[in-house]
Design an enzyme around this catalytic site. Structure first.
Site, PDB file in Angstrom:
ATOM      1  N   ASP A  58      -6.985   4.971   8.828  1.00 50.37           N
ATOM      2  CA  ASP A  58      -6.154   4.584   7.723  1.00 50.37           C
ATOM      3  C   ASP A  58      -6.797   4.032   6.546  1.00 50.37           C
ATOM      4  OD1 ASP A  58      -5.212   4.596  10.370  1.00 50.37           O
ATOM      5  OD2 ASP A  58      -3.491   3.361   9.804  1.00 50.37           O
ATOM      6  N   TYR A 111       0.660  -1.189   0.064  1.00 50.96           N
ATOM      7  CA  TYR A 111      -0.160   0.065  -0.158  1.00 50.96           C
ATOM      8  C   TYR A 111       0.856   1.363  -0.023  1.00 50.96           C
ATOM      9  CZ  TYR A 111       0.760   0.680   5.022  1.00 50.96           C
ATOM     10  OH  TYR A 111       1.255   0.955   6.283  1.00 50.96           O
TER      11      TYR A 111
END
Length: 409
Positions: free
Chosen positions: A180, A75
């Site tokens: 997040d 990510y």
């Protein structure tokens, strides 16, 4: 006898030449290697290109970022490569596009299947790097990128949710939503549903933000707690509200970036668009109150004077990007441009270091932080201070690149 001695002499000559040839080759190779390391990065380029070239110099292959020993769909690298996409769009430099495509081609085979992917893991972090696949597919029309996009979209079909409809952060973190996770999943989800489904799931995207706004927002500070456990069963969760114990800077950064990026796909006449713009204004007002005189923000932003707290690079960069983009897109009043500019100046004056070859390094980056897991992370102030602080960690690199591109400094 003369013939024999001539033969031996000639033979020795051949051997000598051969040995000299062998000796020269490593020297040439070594020389090229030194030349590569000593490559000068021009100081007259914009901050964005200087950092992009610095990253490529250290890591010729994008999967090597963070000194990975083998390729991984990651990510953080995905965030960095979305910045390279923006840079490619601005500069038309083919090397930036190639850097992105090479990463995807290492991790995705000719059938569009991901390396080391188990759909049952239901890890929302895995979605984020998928954002680079839209551009790759549109530019090349290679069907493997479309197949990979569809694979990631299908994750949301049976992805575990809280009772109120929020995506779990991961299957191993039941009933929990982290700020997040909004960045990891929602910009991808929004773009996919707009480009391939006529926007059918935009309400679902907005709902994810609504849940965290309603449950993780702290009225006292105007900021957001790192996470929310709907079950209120996690040891770190507040037994009345389900929120994490503290506000964490990078989580605010993830939240801000998620908002400005999903808004790219919400038409102005969509019922939820104004709501999301309102959330962004709320965040910008909240974080502005805690901006340090340096322009930066602290790791735990609402406790700047607490012992051990420090000015942290990744979260500061992310907030600069989110605020700058919010102003550029017209979501935020122009006055916030001062906040973004002050933040960026703080980064370049205090946390960016330049070596003798013009290579940029970003310092004071929190390596990682989370909640629960093994070893257990309790979300205390002491915990956030205990995580390693690194130089050139990918969270900082990606955030800085995005901020630099958005401000066009």
């Amino acid at each position: 006898m003369k013939k024999l001695s001539l033969f031996v002499y000639s033979g020795l000559g051949v051997i000598t030449i051969f040995v000299l040839f062998l000796c020269c080759k490593p020297s040439e190779s070594k020389s090229a290697s030194i030349q590569q390391r000593e490559q000068i990065i021009p100081t007259n380029l914009k901050w964005s290109e200087r950092m992009a070239l610095s990253i490529m110099k250290r890591h010729p292959k994008a999967w090597q970022i963070d000194n990975h020993e083998k390729p991984k769909w990651d990510y953080k690298i995905g965030m960095i490569l979305t910045a390279y996409e923006k840079l490619y769009a601005k500069t038309k430099e083919q090397k930036y596009f190639d850097y992105i495509r090479d990463y995807a081609d290492v991790l995705i085979d000719s059938t569009g299947s991901f390396q080391n992917f188990n759909p049952k893991d239901h890890n929302i972090d895995f979605i984020n790097a998928g954002k680079i696949l839209f551009g790759l597919y549109h530019k090349t029309n290679n069907q493997k990128y479309l197949k990979a996009l569809q694979t990631l979209r299908n994750q949301f079909v049976d992805y575990p949710r809280t009772q109120s409809g929020g995506f779990w952060h991961k299957a191993i973190y039941p009933n929990q939503m982290w700020l997040d996770g909004l960045y990891m999943g929602q910009p991808f989800y929004a773009r996919y549903t707009v480009e391939f489904e006529n926007g059918a799931k935009l309400d679902d995207v907005a709902h994810q933000f609504e849940l965290l706004r309603n449950h993780a927002y702290d009225k006292e500070t105007g900021l957001f707690f790192h996470a929310w456990d709907e079950s209120k069963k996690m040891p770190w969760a507040n037994k009345e509200t389900g929120t994490a114990p503290h506000i964490w800077l990078r989580a605010l950064g993830w939240y801000g970036m998620a908002l400005v990026d999903v808004l790219d796909y919400f038409p102005k006449d969509h019922p939820k668009q104004k709501e999301l713009v309102g959330y962004l204004n709320e965040l910008a007002n909240g974080v502005s109150k805690y901006q340090d005189a340096s322009g930066l923000w602290y790791q735990v932003p609402n406790l700047p004077n607490r012992k051990g707290n420090y000015l942290e690079a990744s979260g500061s960069s992310m907030l600069v990007y989110a605020i700058a983009k919010g102003v550029n897109k017209g979501y935020l009043p122009a006055k916030f441009n001062k906040v973004a500019t002050k933040g960026f100046d703080g980064l370049t004056n205090k946390l960016i270091k330049v070596d003798n070859n013009g290579e940029l390094h970003i310092t004071q980056v929190c390596a990682s932080a989370g909640l629960g897991g093994n070893p257990y992370r309790d979300g205390s102030f002491e915990y956030y201070m205990s995580e390693k602080i690194k130089i050139d960690n990918s969270h900082g690199l990606g955030g800085f690149l995005l901020a630099a591109i958005e401000l066009d400094k």
